[in-house]
Each structure stands twice: as C-alpha cells, then as structure tokens.
Design an enzyme around this catalytic site. Structure first.
Site, PDB file in Angstrom:
ATOM      1  N   ASN A   9       6.648  30.980   0.764  1.00  0.00           N
ATOM      2  CA  ASN A   9       6.853  31.869  -0.378  1.00  0.00           C
ATOM      3  C   ASN A   9       7.755  30.884  -1.566  1.00  0.00           C
ATOM      4  OD1 ASN A   9       7.824  34.020  -1.905  1.00  0.00           O
ATOM      5  ND2 ASN A   9       9.131  34.789  -0.558  1.00  0.00           N
ATOM      6  N   TRP A  10       7.305  30.771  -2.592  1.00  0.00           N
ATOM      7  CA  TRP A  10       7.747  29.813  -3.404  1.00  0.00           C
ATOM      8  C   TRP A  10       9.111  30.805  -4.132  1.00  0.00           C
ATOM      9  CZ3 TRP A  10       3.761  26.615  -6.186  1.00  0.00           C
ATOM     10  CH2 TRP A  10       3.199  25.490  -5.218  1.00  0.00           C
ATOM     11  N   LYS A  11       8.794  31.938  -4.262  1.00  0.00           N
ATOM     12  CA  LYS A  11       9.837  32.978  -4.784  1.00  0.00           C
ATOM     13  C   LYS A  11       9.845  32.616  -6.518  1.00  0.00           C
ATOM     14  CE  LYS A  11      12.535  33.378  -0.859  1.00  0.00           C
ATOM     15  NZ  LYS A  11      13.837  33.701  -0.119  1.00  0.00           N
ATOM     16  N   HIS A  96       9.008  42.485   0.554  1.00  0.00           N
ATOM     17  CA  HIS A  96       9.901  41.190   0.724  1.00  0.00           C
ATOM     18  C   HIS A  96      11.440  42.148   0.434  1.00  0.00           C
ATOM     19  CE1 HIS A  96      12.349  37.854   0.543  1.00  0.00           C
ATOM     20  NE2 HIS A  96      11.410  37.100   1.122  1.00  0.00           N
ATOM     21  N   GLU A  98      13.814  40.778  -0.851  1.00  0.00           N
ATOM     22  CA  GLU A  98      14.334  40.840  -2.097  1.00  0.00           C
ATOM     23  C   GLU A  98      13.903  41.800  -3.199  1.00  0.00           C
ATOM     24  OE1 GLU A  98      13.620  36.506  -2.543  1.00  0.00           O
ATOM     25  OE2 GLU A  98      15.027  36.347  -1.041  1.00  0.00           O
ATOM     26  N   GLU A 168      11.222  39.773   8.912  1.00  0.00           N
ATOM     27  CA  GLU A 168      12.154  38.826   8.233  1.00  0.00           C
ATOM     28  C   GLU A 168      13.663  39.508   8.311  1.00  0.00           C
ATOM     29  OE1 GLU A 168      10.211  36.043   5.584  1.00  0.00           O
ATOM     30  OE2 GLU A 168      10.694  38.008   4.291  1.00  0.00           O
ATOM     31  N   GLY A 174      17.272  32.883   3.486  1.00  0.00           N
ATOM     32  CA  GLY A 174      18.222  31.804   2.669  1.00  0.00           C
ATOM     33  C   GLY A 174      19.343  31.678   3.084  1.00  0.00           C
ATOM     34  N   SER A 214      14.932  31.495   7.164  1.00  0.00           N
ATOM     35  CA  SER A 214      15.551  30.084   7.433  1.00  0.00           C
ATOM     36  C   SER A 214      14.845  29.423   8.598  1.00  0.00           C
ATOM     37  CB  SER A 214      17.142  30.332   7.711  1.00  0.00           C
ATOM     38  OG  SER A 214      17.727  30.775   6.865  1.00  0.00           O
ATOM     39  N   GLY A 235      10.445  30.479   3.190  1.00  0.00           N
ATOM     40  CA  GLY A 235      10.937  30.398   1.832  1.00  0.00           C
ATOM     41  C   GLY A 235      11.439  29.048   1.273  1.00  0.00           C
ATOM     42  N   GLY A 236      12.704  28.625   1.513  1.00  0.00           N
ATOM     43  CA  GLY A 236      13.231  27.570   1.249  1.00  0.00           C
ATOM     44  C   GLY A 236      12.399  26.097   1.378  1.00  0.00           C
TER      45      GLY A 236
END
Ligand code: PEP
Length: 253
Positions: A9-11, A96, A98, A168, A174, A214, A235-236
């Site tokens: 997930n590049w966000k 998600h 966010e 999640e 993150g 993470s 993610g990251g």
C-alpha cells in the site's frame, strides 16, 4: 488452498516517475521469487494505476486504495470502481483505518463500497482493526466483530468468497509496533471463526486473511508462519523494492 498474498500500500507517496521506477524494480525482482500459488499486489495512487497495470503483466497485480460508492455521476473529484477496473486493476483496498479516521468512512459506507467494487469485478481487500484504547480496554473482539457484521457480513456467501480480509491493528500501522505473532494469530483465528459462524466452515477456510501493521522483512516470516495468517498488507516497507520483495520471498523459505 487459500491464496497467499503480499500486497503493498503505497498510500499518498511517489510522483509519477518515481512510481514507475519503483514498480519496474519490483516486477523484475519478484519475477524470480514468486511461487505459483502466491500473489503480489501493489496498491498505488490513482495516477499510477494505468501504467502499472500495463507494466505488471501477470507478475504483479494492481490495486487502488479506495473507490467511490456510486456507479458514476456528479461526484467531483471522485473515482469509481468501474473506472479503476477499466485501467486493468483487479483489487481495491476498502476500509483502511486512515480512510475510517481521516475521511470519516463509516461501516455502512464501506459496505456500499464493497458491493460496488464486487459489481465491477474488483476484489476488495477489506480492512478491519482496533485502536490502542480498544485493545487495552479489552473491547477489540467486539469492535472487530462489529466491523465485519456491518461492513461485509451483509454479503451473500458467494460474494463474501470473492473478498480478502486484512486485519490491521490501528496501533501497529506506521508506528513500528508490530502485533506479536501470537496476538495476530489470536485475532485471525477469531475472524475465521466469525466467518464460519456467519457462513460456514468451507467459506471460512477458503478466506484469505492478511495481517498489516509495521510488517517488514524481519518479522514477516514469523507472522506468515501462523496457521490463520495468509500474507500481509504492507505500508512503509512496500516503498522499498528490496524490502517488499523480501517479504514476498518469505513464502518461499
Ligand atoms: C498499512 O497502511 O496498511 C500498513 C500496514 O502500514 P505500515 O506497514 O507502514 O504499518
């Protein structure tokens, strides 16, 4: 056999040229690493989707990170599931944390988005997860059950069988705080049990349930070794080709 998936997930990261460069590296590296029955997906910002779908071929599938709940119309600035599908995407992240947190997306809205995604031939990666407070006060099983009931348990068994669930924990996204493999397995087993109760054992056993929060090349192996964890939403670490591909590789070791 459940599908094993590692989805990035590049966000809201990467300009157009940066996205093409990163994705090209990922495709080249994944080609040699992926096992036949496992799937690598990159969920990118809208501007990248068309190009990535062409570059990914059969090696890396493409997903969007959101879609609108309506088929089409006067919704300035929005993107529909049909439009996403039309550029060669197969997946879409829905719910998600966010989106739930910063865009006030409710369970009811997410149920609508899931239906429209399915109607347009996209596979929803449907996210659920508890906050740190909910984990600490012990209400997390109720929270997760509520998110499932309102978000996806309205689907027929046939439609439910087409979706992927991603657990999640919000406190792990993150933050560098990963759920331990025991904590994650406990929740994944709970989710599978809820699916069995709502539908049946066969549907539950066939559902891919991803862990996200993470996840990195160091902790992926232990997480993915758990009986009810079928891969990860990353993610990251998906913004670094080596890390992402090392996580994909975890299934081969
Ligand atoms: C995510 O946003 O879906 C996620 C899991 O992020 P991170 O891996 O950075 O915690």
């Amino acid at each position: 056999m459940r599908k094993k998936i590692v989805a990035g997930n590049w966000k809201m990261n990467l300009e157009y040229a940066e996205g093409i460069a990163l994705f090209s590296e990922i495709v080249n590296m994944v080609k040699d690493e992926k096992k036949g029955d496992q799937l690598a997906i990159v969920c990118a910002p809208y501007i990248h989707l068309n190009s990535l779908a062409q570059l990914g071929g059969t090696t890396v599938a493409i997903g969007a990170q959101n879609c609108h709940q309506k088929e089409s119309g006067a919704y300035t600035g929005e993107i529909s599931a049909k439009m996403i599908k039309s550029v060669g995407c197969e997946y879409v992240i829905i719910g998600h944390s966010e989106r739930r947190q910063y865009f006030a997306e409710s369970d009811e809205l997410l149920a609508e988005k899931t239906i429209i995604a399915l109607q347009n031939g996209l596979t929803p990666l449907f996210c659920i997860g508890e906050t740190l407070d909910e984990r600490n006060n012990g209400s997390y099983f109720d929270v997760l059950k509520g998110q499932l009931e309102k978000g996806v348990f309205g689907l027929t068994a046939g439609d439910f069988s087409k979706i992927v669930i991603a657990y999640e924990p919000v406190w792990a996204i993150g933050t560098g705080l990963t759920a331990t493999s025991e904590q994650a397995q406990e929740v994944h087993a709970f989710i599978r049990n809820e699916i069995a109760t709502k539908y049946d054992l066969e549907v539950a056993e066939a559902t891919t349930i991803l862990y996200g929060g993470s996840c990195n090349p160091k902790n992926a192996a232990e997480l993915f070794a758990q009986k009810d964890i079928d891969g990860g939403l990353i993610g990251g670490a998906s913004l670094k080709s080596r890390d992402f591909v090392d996580i994909v590789k975890t299934f081969n070791s």
